[in-house]
Design a protein around this motif. Structure first.
Motif, mmCIF file in Angstrom:
data_model
loop_
_atom_site.group_PDB
_atom_site.id
_atom_site.type_symbol
_atom_site.label_atom_id
_atom_site.label_comp_id
_atom_site.label_asym_id
_atom_site.label_seq_id
_atom_site.Cartn_x
_atom_site.Cartn_y
_atom_site.Cartn_z
ATOM 1 N N GLY A 226 31.085 30.924 50.808
ATOM 2 C CA GLY A 226 30.020 29.955 51.005
ATOM 3 C C GLY A 226 30.108 29.171 52.299
ATOM 4 N N LEU A 227 31.114 29.417 53.117
ATOM 5 C CA LEU A 227 31.255 28.699 54.377
ATOM 6 C C LEU A 227 30.311 29.255 55.435
ATOM 7 N N GLU A 228 29.969 28.426 56.409
ATOM 8 C CA GLU A 228 29.057 28.862 57.463
ATOM 9 C C GLU A 228 29.733 29.830 58.423
ATOM 10 N N LEU A 229 31.027 29.651 58.655
ATOM 11 C CA LEU A 229 31.757 30.533 59.550
ATOM 12 C C LEU A 229 32.217 31.784 58.803
ATOM 13 N N PRO A 230 32.347 32.908 59.495
ATOM 14 C CA PRO A 230 32.883 34.105 58.832
ATOM 15 C C PRO A 230 34.340 33.904 58.443
ATOM 16 N N VAL A 231 34.753 34.516 57.334
ATOM 17 C CA VAL A 231 36.120 34.425 56.829
ATOM 18 C C VAL A 231 36.682 35.834 56.700
ATOM 19 N N LEU A 232 37.647 36.181 57.540
ATOM 20 C CA LEU A 232 38.306 37.483 57.453
ATOM 21 C C LEU A 232 39.369 37.426 56.362
ATOM 22 N N LEU A 233 39.353 38.416 55.466
ATOM 23 C CA LEU A 233 40.274 38.443 54.336
ATOM 24 C C LEU A 233 40.989 39.798 54.277
ATOM 25 N N PRO A 234 42.162 39.932 54.934
ATOM 26 C CA PRO A 234 42.937 41.167 54.755
ATOM 27 C C PRO A 234 43.338 41.309 53.291
ATOM 28 N N LEU A 235 43.046 42.454 52.696
ATOM 29 C CA LEU A 235 43.212 42.607 51.249
ATOM 30 C C LEU A 235 44.599 43.123 50.899
ATOM 31 N N HIS A 236 45.369 42.290 50.240
ATOM 32 C CA HIS A 236 46.633 42.704 49.640
ATOM 33 C C HIS A 236 46.310 43.634 48.472
ATOM 34 N N PRO A 237 47.142 44.673 48.222
ATOM 35 C CA PRO A 237 46.838 45.587 47.106
ATOM 36 C C PRO A 237 46.612 44.872 45.781
ATOM 37 N N THR A 239 45.465 41.828 45.324
ATOM 38 C CA THR A 239 44.173 41.143 45.393
ATOM 39 C C THR A 239 43.022 42.129 45.274
ATOM 40 N N GLN A 240 43.155 43.254 45.947
ATOM 41 C CA GLN A 240 42.089 44.266 45.887
ATOM 42 C C GLN A 240 41.900 44.762 44.458
ATOM 43 N N ALA A 241 43.013 45.016 43.770
ATOM 44 C CA ALA A 241 42.908 45.492 42.391
ATOM 45 C C ALA A 241 42.295 44.437 41.487
ATOM 46 N N ALA A 242 42.728 43.186 41.637
ATOM 47 C CA ALA A 242 42.208 42.107 40.791
ATOM 48 C C ALA A 242 40.731 41.850 41.062
ATOM 49 N N ALA A 243 40.353 41.842 42.351
ATOM 50 C CA ALA A 243 38.962 41.586 42.707
ATOM 51 C C ALA A 243 38.061 42.731 42.245
ATOM 52 N N ALA A 244 38.541 43.955 42.376
ATOM 53 C CA ALA A 244 37.750 45.105 41.928
ATOM 54 C C ALA A 244 37.558 45.065 40.417
ATOM 55 N N SER A 245 38.612 44.721 39.694
ATOM 56 C CA SER A 245 38.533 44.658 38.243
ATOM 57 C C SER A 245 37.547 43.604 37.772
ATOM 58 N N ALA A 246 37.462 42.491 38.518
ATOM 59 C CA ALA A 246 36.560 41.400 38.136
ATOM 60 C C ALA A 246 35.194 41.506 38.805
ATOM 61 N N GLY A 247 34.964 42.577 39.577
ATOM 62 C CA GLY A 247 33.676 42.753 40.240
ATOM 63 C C GLY A 247 33.407 41.746 41.333
ATOM 64 N N LEU A 248 34.455 41.397 42.094
ATOM 65 C CA LEU A 248 34.324 40.329 43.081
ATOM 66 C C LEU A 248 34.316 40.818 44.521
#
Length: 406
Positions: A226-237, A239-248
């Motif tokens: 929700g921030l106005e500036l871009p946010v780069l997020l290198p995905l830790h494995p 985090t990627q698994a948790a976010a994918a599981s939760a549809g995020l």
């Protein structure tokens, strides 16, 4: 193995970063023992190569990705066998990983002295796996290399002999200074990711307290998006698994998930971002070298020095994080002020100080008998000397007071 009598037990990429200079300083006495806690072979090989280290001299297989208890148990068993067959003069572990705890326990069981680099950190949060690992290692270590006086004070309060404590600074300082790309290379990294200096945020998320709670993870990623500036997020494995599981993963907004980064590329982005947001321990140290502000998205921190120096601010996802992001992004003079603040983690000589202490405390001897039959009771005790730093080393190594001076 006979000449490589100082075993550096490591298994994660941050451990490679923080122990590489020490490994080089110890030279042919260095034995790299790799547990494989971080199991991505491409990234791991790149880190070893990037820091000028050879392939590990001994490697464990099949440990990465195991549940914590099983992982630690397997590492202890395999490391115990290795130390029995090839007894080192000392085993060196770093920080608070499962690898560090297993390495210390295995060495202790084999009658091998333990050197703990980055000793004495405490969050006083029993829910953190890292806090349990730190407290497991402390009573087992023969030499405690504390990065700050605050860390040394914690050890003293726990009854550790002052003569076993050496305040060294943190090896992350020299690692960061040595790895940070020059301006031209850094700008090339920024260009590859479509950002310009001071006009983006860099975030990392991997701690279980953030990834294992879907609601908390959704709140955190939503706030960043929700921030106005871009946010780069290198995905830790994780985090990627948790976010994918939760549809995020398709949360949208300004949040830009990217592939994991090498250390140099990460430092380039961190050095030129407007603000860091992370739950990483190492980033809390690196920000003090890079002179960048950081929001620590955690419930607690074992690195209060960065907070006290003004580099970091602790905030949980939700209203605390909203307030921290709003205030820090609205402070135009923050970067200039931080540029004048010295890092509380030392002057970049920690590895040199540790190497000198280790060589002095554990001199090289003739090879000891191999095999379990040559047990701890049959091996000659290693002489234990009072720690003395090299002349002019930062800071004073002998800790005599419980008063914090950080």
């Amino acid at each position: 193995m006979t000449s490589r009598d100082l075993a550096l037990v490591l298994g994660t990429r941050p451990e490679i970063v923080k122990l590489a200079a020490l490994a080089r300083l110890l030279g042919p006495r260095t034995r790299l023992v790799w547990t494989g806690q971080h199991w991505d072979p491409a990234l791991t090989t790149a880190f070893f190569t990037g820091y000028g280290l050879p392939a590990p001299h001994h490697r464990l297989d099949g440990v990465g990705g195991e549940p914590r208890g099983q992982q630690i148990g397997r590492m202890i068993g395999e490391l115990s066998r290795h130390f029995a067959e090839h007894p080192p003069a000392a085993a060196i572990v770093q920080g608070d990983t499962n690898t560090a705890a297993a390495g210390a326990l295995a060495a202790h069981c084999a009658g091998v002295p333990v050197v703990h680099v980055e000793a004495g950190l405490r969050s006083f949060d029993a829910a953190m796996p890292e806090e349990a690992n730190r407290r497991v290692i402390a009573p087992l270590a023969d030499l405690h290399c504390a990065p700050t006086r605050t860390a040394a004070d914690h050890l003293l309060r726990e009854g550790i002999d002052p003569q076993r404590i050496l305040v060294t600074g943190n090896t992350v300082v020299e690692a960061t200074l040595a790895t940070l790309p020059d301006d031209l290379a850094a700008r090339a990294v920024l260009a590859r990711h479509g950002v310009t200096p001071e006009n983006y945020l860099l975030a990392t998320v991997h701690r279980p307290e953030n990834t294992d709670d879907p609601e908390r993870l959704a709140r955190l990623l939503g706030q960043l998006g929700g921030l106005e500036l871009p946010v780069l997020l290198p995905l830790h494995p994780r985090t990627q698994a948790a976010a994918a599981s939760a549809g995020l993963l398709a949360i949208g907004g300004g949040l830009r998930p990217i592939e994991p980064l090498g250390h140099a590329a990460f430092l380039a982005l961190a050095r030129h971002c407007r603000l860091l947001v992370s739950d990483s321990g190492g980033v809390q140290e690196e920000c003090t070298v890079l002179k960048r502000p950081l929001v620590v998205v955690r419930n607690s921190t074992e690195r209060p020095e960065a907070v006290r120096a003004g580099f970091a601010r602790l905030a949980r996802p939700g209203p605390e994080l909203d307030a921290a992001l709003r205030e820090l992004l609205a402070d135009p003079g923050l970067a200039a002020r931080l540029a004048e603040v010295p890092s509380p983690y030392g002057d970049g000589r920690a590895s040199e100080t540790i190497a000198t202490a280790v060589r002095d405390r554990y001199p090289q001897h003739a090879p000891r008998p191999r095999g379990a039959a040559a047990g701890a009771a049959d091996r000659q005790a290693v002489p234990r000397k009072v720690c003395q730093p090299p002349a002019g080393a930062w800071p004073t190594p002998r800790v005599r007071s419980l008063r914090s001076v950080d």
